[in-house]
Motif scaffolding. Structure first.
Motif, mmCIF file in Angstrom:
data_model
loop_
_atom_site.group_PDB
_atom_site.id
_atom_site.type_symbol
_atom_site.label_atom_id
_atom_site.label_comp_id
_atom_site.label_asym_id
_atom_site.label_seq_id
_atom_site.Cartn_x
_atom_site.Cartn_y
_atom_site.Cartn_z
ATOM 1 N N SER A 1 0.829 -1.200 0.000
ATOM 2 C CA SER A 1 0.000 0.000 0.000
ATOM 3 C C SER A 1 0.870 1.258 0.000
ATOM 4 C CB SER A 1 -0.920 -0.010 1.220
ATOM 5 O OG SER A 1 -1.626 1.177 1.328
ATOM 6 N N ARG A 2 1.912 1.265 0.796
ATOM 7 C CA ARG A 2 2.824 2.421 0.836
ATOM 8 C C ARG A 2 3.537 2.607 -0.502
ATOM 9 N NH1 ARG A 2 5.494 1.412 6.756
ATOM 10 N NH2 ARG A 2 3.671 2.031 7.958
ATOM 11 N N LEU A 3 3.954 1.509 -1.117
ATOM 12 C CA LEU A 3 4.616 1.612 -2.420
ATOM 13 C C LEU A 3 3.676 2.156 -3.479
ATOM 14 C CD1 LEU A 3 6.704 -1.694 -2.498
ATOM 15 C CD2 LEU A 3 7.577 0.638 -2.402
ATOM 16 N N VAL A 4 2.440 1.695 -3.467
ATOM 17 C CA VAL A 4 1.457 2.189 -4.427
ATOM 18 C C VAL A 4 1.217 3.674 -4.225
ATOM 19 C CG1 VAL A 4 -1.000 2.058 -5.054
ATOM 20 C CG2 VAL A 4 0.318 -0.034 -4.788
ATOM 21 N N GLN A 5 1.120 4.105 -2.981
ATOM 22 C CA GLN A 5 0.941 5.526 -2.693
ATOM 23 C C GLN A 5 2.153 6.328 -3.151
ATOM 24 O OE1 GLN A 5 0.182 5.806 1.479
ATOM 25 N NE2 GLN A 5 -1.994 5.283 1.294
ATOM 26 N N LEU A 6 3.335 5.817 -2.907
ATOM 27 C CA LEU A 6 4.562 6.512 -3.269
ATOM 28 C C LEU A 6 4.677 6.664 -4.778
ATOM 29 C CD1 LEU A 6 7.311 7.700 -2.360
ATOM 30 C CD2 LEU A 6 8.239 5.396 -2.628
ATOM 31 N N PHE A 7 4.452 5.575 -5.523
ATOM 32 C CA PHE A 7 4.583 5.626 -6.972
ATOM 33 C C PHE A 7 3.353 6.228 -7.652
ATOM 34 C CE2 PHE A 7 7.696 2.135 -6.093
ATOM 35 C CZ PHE A 7 8.806 2.862 -6.467
ATOM 36 N N GLY A 8 2.249 6.271 -6.952
ATOM 37 C CA GLY A 8 1.030 6.839 -7.508
ATOM 38 C C GLY A 8 1.089 8.352 -7.590
ATOM 39 N N LYS A 9 1.933 8.956 -6.783
ATOM 40 C CA LYS A 9 2.052 10.425 -6.781
ATOM 41 C C LYS A 9 2.886 10.936 -7.940
ATOM 42 C CE LYS A 9 1.452 10.892 -1.814
ATOM 43 N NZ LYS A 9 2.037 11.344 -0.553
ATOM 44 N N HIS A 10 3.681 10.085 -8.560
ATOM 45 C CA HIS A 10 4.589 10.532 -9.632
ATOM 46 C C HIS A 10 4.011 10.299 -10.970
ATOM 47 C CE1 HIS A 10 8.033 11.304 -7.018
ATOM 48 N NE2 HIS A 10 7.513 10.346 -6.272
#
Length: 75
Positions: A66-75
Motif C-alpha cells: 500500500s505504501r509503495l502504491v501511494q509513493l509511486f502513484g504520486k509521480h
C-alpha cells in the motif's frame, strides 16, 4: 530418551534444532514422550507458523505494498 523419539527427531530437523537449542526438552521428552505434541506446537511458534503470526506477516506485506502504491502513484 526413547529410540522412537530419537528416530522421529531425526526425521524432523526443525524439531531437532529446537531440542538442541533448548536442552530442557531432552528432559521433558525423556520423562514424557507424549510431550512431542507440545514440542511441535512450540516449533510452530518458534518458526512463526501459527495462524496469528501468518496474519501479522500478511498484514505487514499488504501495508508495505500500500505504501509503495501511494509513493509511486504520486509521480
Amino acid at each position: 530418551m526413547r529410540k522412537e523419539i530419537i528416530d522421529y527427531l531425526d526425521q524432523r530437523p526443525d524439531l531437532k534444532f529446537i531440542v538442541r537449542e533448548h536442552p530442557d526438552w531432552y528432559k521433558k521428552l525423556s520423562r514424557n514422550p507424549a510431550a512431542i505434541q507440545e514440542l511441535e506446537n512450540e516449533a510452530k511458534f518458534f518458526y512463526g507458523q501459527t495462524f496469528g503470526q501468518k496474519i501479522d506477516r500478511l498484514h505487514g506485506q499488504i501495508e508495505t505494498i500500500s505504501r509503495l502504491v501511494q509513493l509511486f502513484g504520486k509521480h
